[in-house]
Design an enzyme around this catalytic site. Structure first.
Site, PDB file in Angstrom:
ATOM      1  N   GLY A   1       0.826  -1.200   0.000  1.00 15.84           N
ATOM      2  CA  GLY A   1       0.000   0.000   0.000  1.00 15.84           C
ATOM      3  C   GLY A   1       0.856   1.244   0.000  1.00 15.84           C
ATOM      4  O   GLY A   1       2.025   1.222  -0.407  1.00 15.84           O
ATOM      5  N   SER A   2       0.307   2.337   0.485  1.00 18.10           N
ATOM      6  CA  SER A   2       0.995   3.620   0.449  1.00 18.10           C
ATOM      7  C   SER A   2       2.117   3.682   1.466  1.00 18.10           C
ATOM      8  O   SER A   2       2.125   2.958   2.470  1.00 18.10           O
ATOM      9  CB  SER A   2      -0.001   4.748   0.722  1.00 18.10           C
ATOM     10  OG  SER A   2      -0.406   4.725   2.092  1.00 18.10           O
TER      11      SER A   2
ATOM     12  N   GLU B   1       5.753  -3.388   0.918  1.00 12.61           N
ATOM     13  CA  GLU B   1       5.781  -3.080  -0.508  1.00 12.61           C
ATOM     14  C   GLU B   1       4.977  -1.798  -0.676  1.00 12.61           C
ATOM     15  O   GLU B   1       3.747  -1.820  -0.686  1.00 12.61           O
ATOM     16  CB  GLU B   1       5.175  -4.226  -1.327  1.00 12.61           C
ATOM     17  CG  GLU B   1       5.904  -5.544  -1.173  1.00 12.61           C
ATOM     18  CD  GLU B   1       7.335  -5.502  -1.675  1.00 12.61           C
ATOM     19  OE1 GLU B   1       7.644  -4.640  -2.526  1.00 12.61           O
ATOM     20  OE2 GLU B   1       8.153  -6.304  -1.207  1.00 12.61           O
ATOM     21  N   LEU B   2       5.683  -0.681  -0.789  1.00 10.18           N
ATOM     22  CA  LEU B   2       5.030   0.619  -0.693  1.00 10.18           C
ATOM     23  C   LEU B   2       4.967   1.315  -2.049  1.00 10.18           C
ATOM     24  O   LEU B   2       5.052   0.684  -3.085  1.00 10.18           O
ATOM     25  CB  LEU B   2       5.764   1.471   0.346  1.00 10.18           C
ATOM     26  CG  LEU B   2       5.893   0.815   1.727  1.00 10.18           C
ATOM     27  CD1 LEU B   2       6.630   1.728   2.694  1.00 10.18           C
ATOM     28  CD2 LEU B   2       4.541   0.417   2.289  1.00 10.18           C
TER      29      LEU B   2
ATOM     30  N   CYS C   1       1.939   0.682  -8.945  1.00 14.29           N
ATOM     31  CA  CYS C   1       3.044   1.362  -8.272  1.00 14.29           C
ATOM     32  C   CYS C   1       4.281   1.484  -9.143  1.00 14.29           C
ATOM     33  O   CYS C   1       5.151   2.308  -8.858  1.00 14.29           O
ATOM     34  CB  CYS C   1       3.374   0.671  -6.951  1.00 14.29           C
ATOM     35  SG  CYS C   1       3.639  -1.093  -7.085  1.00 14.29           S
TER      36      CYS C   1
ATOM     37  N   GLU D   1       3.666   9.904  -5.735  1.00 15.52           N
ATOM     38  CA  GLU D   1       3.047   8.851  -6.555  1.00 15.52           C
ATOM     39  C   GLU D   1       1.648   9.294  -6.945  1.00 15.52           C
ATOM     40  O   GLU D   1       0.755   9.383  -6.095  1.00 15.52           O
ATOM     41  CB  GLU D   1       2.998   7.540  -5.770  1.00 15.52           C
ATOM     42  CG  GLU D   1       2.388   6.394  -6.555  1.00 15.52           C
ATOM     43  CD  GLU D   1       2.397   5.100  -5.763  1.00 15.52           C
ATOM     44  OE1 GLU D   1       2.628   4.045  -6.376  1.00 15.52           O
ATOM     45  OE2 GLU D   1       2.165   5.139  -4.546  1.00 15.52           O
TER      46      GLU D   1
END
Length: 478
Positions: free
Chosen positions: A236-237, A256-257, A290, A381
């Site tokens: 996520g963020s 996992e950003l 992403c 992002e």
């Protein structure tokens, strides 16, 4: 869709413990394209989340003791069941995510690869002997280490690839012998619920080995703050990942950003191929990926030609109903996301080459030039169909601009020079550097993860299994 028994024998409620638990509340799942209701998903609570942890702990010894053939059979059973229903999963993913059908087909295909690869990795989960007699005190001793499950895993996933992201949490955990509790994104729980149902139907697996709890931030907090869990795996963020890492400490956290993927076009590149790649890599999943292309750094001698080629290609990017096979860009997950992206475009300080407006509910595929440092559209992002292009005087400046970001997940470079390719691999600060392809390229068996604010730890079944196991050293004097 979820509140009643389906033709597949899918029970109602949430898969907690060895059965399915009815919930007091539901949440509508909405089709982003037109706002229609897809189905009603059961809504979990913090109390139910804590119960799921207790149930997972109860089956943890049985999960750890599962023989390799049973773990492999459970994963391949889910793989085969998903393969038999792949078109149904593709349609469901279109409806709950709003992503174009072409991207949902890719998601299901990659999920199948992930399940099969994790099943194969079960056979490679082993340790090694250690020569303890390097010290005189170790003479006559036998030493070896093995990998043991880390314990209960909590997997929290994002909305954009709900089935695939869940598979990357669930499959390695089961391969490692860990029970797992999944919390899907509130907007997109349906395909993940169905995947968990298929896994729990596998006779080789204790049902409580895979559980799922939906809900809000309080549900997530109840899961990640529980000191009884062994690891949290989150996609996520960056902001949410930081909060989870703080809340879960000292539990192991895999993050996992976000990212802000850059694509460098060298002066010697195939410029037409690079323009094609930006279109292919900037607008898939409507930009909600992403590692979709967001920043493009072009050496000055080819900058104008590149922008011209890119502008020409934009008219071929089809915007419309995500159920249509030809659609490439569709509405974002919700109106709030759409308004945020448009606000970033309006406030970018750049020049519009194309897009920047609404096409129905969707944002028209957008290209900006001249966006300065400090603008959200360049620094952060954007998670929408927006690409920013900037000229650079040379490759040193390009690599410096790539590295100036607080993110570092994937980047790519287009060049005909092997020296430039290796320089990019050496100098770009990212978890992955891709040459002459989109930064969004990911094979699900490769190590995947980032540096800096793009996270910590690696996914890909082999690498995630290592993250979700601990070494146990054995020393024996015969």
């Amino acid at each position: 869709m979820i509140s009643h028994e389906t033709g597949d024998g899918w029970p109602s409620g949430l898969p907690v413990g060895s059965g399915w638990v009815e919930t007091d509340a539901t949440r509508d799942v909405v089709f982003p394209y037109d706002g229609s209701v897809v189905g009603a998903a059961p809504l979990g609570t913090a109390e139910l989340a804590r119960r799921a942890v207790t149930e997972a702990l109860a089956v943890a010894p049985a999960m750890a003791a599962l023989p390799s053939h049973a773990r492999r059979a459970a994963l391949m059973g889910a793989h085969d069941a998903l393969a038999a229903r792949r078109e149904e999963f593709e349609r469901l993913l279109v409806l709950e995510t709003g992503k174009p059908l072409v991207d949902c087909r890719v998601e299901v295909a990659r999920t199948l690869v992930t399940l099969a690869t994790a099943a194969e990795e079960v056979a490679r989960l082993h340790g090694e002997t250690v020569p303890l007699d390097l010290l005189p005190a170790g003479e006559g001793l036998v030493g070896f280490w093995t990998r043991r499950p880390i314990g209960v895993v909590v997997g929290i996933t994002g909305f954009n690839y709900p089935l695939l992201l869940a598979a990357h949490k669930i499959a390695p955990a089961l391969a490692a012998g860990c029970p797992i509790i999944v919390k899907p994104a509130p907007a997109t729980p349906l395909a993940t619920l169905w995947l968990v149902h298929l896994l729990r139907a596998a006779a080789a697996l204790p049902p409580a080995g895979v559980q799922l709890v939906t809900g809000d931030v309080e549900v997530g907090r109840a899961l990640v703050e529980d000191p009884r869990i062994g690891a949290v795996s989150f996609t996520g963020s960056a902001a949410a990942g930081h909060a989870i890492a703080r809340a879960a400490a000292p539990t192991k956290v895999l993050l996992e950003l976000g990212s802000n993927a850059a694509l460098v076009v060298a002066a010697d590149a195939d410029v037409a191929a690079a323009a094609d790649a930006v279109v292919r890599g900037g607008y898939y999943a409507s930009g909600q990926a992403c590692i979709s292309v967001q920043r493009v750094l072009v050496e000055e001698p080819v900058h104008d030609v590149f922008v011209s080629l890119l502008a020409e290609r934009m008219k071929d990017v089809v915007v419309g109903d995500p159920r249509s096979p030809g659609t490439r860009v569709a509405p974002l997950i919700d109106p709030a996301a759409t308004e945020r992206v448009l606000a970033w475009v309006r406030g970018s300080g750049g020049t519009l080459v194309s897009g920047g407006t609404l096409d129905g509910r969707a944002i028209a595929p957008t290209v900006l030039t001249g966006v300065p440092d400090g603008a959200d559209a360049w620094d952060e992002e954007i998670f929408g169909p927006v690409v920013c292009v900037r000229p650079v005087p040379d490759l040193d400046a390009a690599f410096a601009a790539v590295n100036a970001s607080r993110y570092g997940l994937h980047a790519s470079v287009f060049t005909r020079s092997l020296a430039t390719a290796f320089a990019a691999i050496d100098r770009i600060e990212a978890g992955g550097v891709v040459v002459n392809e989109v930064p969004g390229f990911r094979a699900d068996n490769m190590p995947y993860g980032g540096v800096k604010d793009s996270g910590a730890g690696r996914e890909g079944p082999r690498f995630a299994i290592e993250e979700l196991t601990v070494t146990r050293m054995a020393v024996i004097r015969p």
